[in-house]
Design an enzyme around this catalytic site. Sequence first.
Site, mmCIF file in Angstrom:
data_model
loop_
_atom_site.group_PDB
_atom_site.id
_atom_site.type_symbol
_atom_site.label_atom_id
_atom_site.label_comp_id
_atom_site.label_asym_id
_atom_site.label_seq_id
_atom_site.Cartn_x
_atom_site.Cartn_y
_atom_site.Cartn_z
ATOM 1 N N ASP A 150 -2.019 1.245 7.409
ATOM 2 C CA ASP A 150 -1.376 0.945 6.130
ATOM 3 C C ASP A 150 -1.240 -0.564 5.911
ATOM 4 O O ASP A 150 -1.440 -1.066 4.806
ATOM 5 C CB ASP A 150 0.013 1.607 6.064
ATOM 6 C CG ASP A 150 -0.089 3.126 5.967
ATOM 7 O OD1 ASP A 150 -1.144 3.612 5.522
ATOM 8 O OD2 ASP A 150 0.885 3.806 6.338
ATOM 9 N N GLU A 170 -1.656 -1.551 -5.993
ATOM 10 C CA GLU A 170 -2.814 -0.879 -6.545
ATOM 11 C C GLU A 170 -2.542 -0.430 -7.979
ATOM 12 O O GLU A 170 -1.466 0.005 -8.311
ATOM 13 C CB GLU A 170 -3.217 0.312 -5.674
ATOM 14 C CG GLU A 170 -2.084 1.229 -5.311
ATOM 15 C CD GLU A 170 -2.471 2.194 -4.204
ATOM 16 O OE1 GLU A 170 -3.432 2.943 -4.415
ATOM 17 O OE2 GLU A 170 -1.806 2.219 -3.164
ATOM 18 N N ASP A 220 0.844 -1.196 0.000
ATOM 19 C CA ASP A 220 0.000 0.000 0.000
ATOM 20 C C ASP A 220 0.872 1.236 0.000
ATOM 21 O O ASP A 220 1.839 1.330 0.750
ATOM 22 C CB ASP A 220 -0.892 -0.012 1.245
ATOM 23 C CG ASP A 220 -1.778 1.221 1.311
ATOM 24 O OD1 ASP A 220 -2.455 1.502 0.310
ATOM 25 O OD2 ASP A 220 -1.783 1.891 2.355
#
Length: 402
Positions: free
Chosen positions: A376, A280, A196
């Site tokens: 996170d 991501e 992340d």
Amino acid sequence: MLIRKAARYRLEPLAEQEHLLSRAVGCARFVWNRALAIQKSSLDHGCGLLSYGDMAKCLTTWRNSEAFGFLAESPSQPQQQTLRFLDRALQDVFDKKNPKRFPVFKKKGRHDSMRYPDPGQIKIDLKPEDDDGRSVLPKIFLPRIGWVKFRKSRLIGGEIRNVTVSRSGGHWYVAIQIEKEIADPVHPSASAVGGDRGVANLLTLSDGTMFLPVPSYRDRQKRLAKEQKKLAHKVKFSANWRKQKAKITRWHQKTADMRKTVLHQISTAISQNHAVVVLEDLKVRNMTASARGTIAHPGRQVRQKAGLNKAILDQGWSTLLRLLEYKLRWAGGMLLLVDPAYTSQICPVCGVADAENRKTQAVFLCRHCGHTDNADVNAARNILARGLQSTAGHAGLACFAA
Ligand SMILES: [Zn+2]
């Protein structure tokens, strides 16, 4: 598996070679700008794009003409390659799936580069000593320029594909792209990890590993802003202005190198330890509306760090993905990209997604089941879960532990 790799070396051209290089990249730039002007006007008149073949014919005409005959004094293949690059750039503009921006005219000093596309024209002499036994720098043969010395830091192994010469920060560089066949690798690890982009950390992994931002990076950027201000106060094109401009270019170069170093360190560490990495996919995410930033009320410190992370990763995210992608592939692993929507709000225990679950920047606390974790790390775990879900039924992935 066939892999491609590029290495960049600093050239040590003689004064006359430097002159020839300067002229050659100037010609390549001239070809780009002139061809682009022609294509623009063709489009403006509703005639569509001219083909690469048509443009190559134009180039031959120019090289034989009186007005542009100077082009013929520089190597021809980089000029043809420039037309190929332009052709690709223009095709990309009209790409339906992923349209790119319209190519721009190149400025002297900002886009000084050219590519020799044909490895048959390139020769490399790696002899460490001259005939008298004195140690010497290796040399590369560039058509129309001659044998140019370069500083070798790593060994070049494999088949040369092409060579790109460029000028940056007052120095000349050569990037040599090689290709070699290696046996299909098997990754030594069987673990899968999610990552992340954090606010306090550059990157947080689902196993709790955190990559911290580089503190000096921020100082560099501040200093850069200062130097740019100085430039604005100088008389344009004066000697002092040029000096300041060169200084700024060197700073940009060094800052970019620093960023690259960090990204290389991160990607090497991750690709060696994990066979499957899930991150991501920013293409599906509106970057300006960062959900995480708006939920909480980050303090000043956090915002500063966020700015720092932003600076490194906004400019470097696609680089990081590229590095990870090939490093993993070479190691026998793989990179998966997933839609990161709500990954910061989902509770991994009860599965409820709630914006209230992330009240502060640092802590995740589920309002429904009370589960709590580092925010996170929690997001990274959700990203990992989404990645593994997306490959459910993919037999090869069944063995990877989350
Ligand atoms: Zn919960």
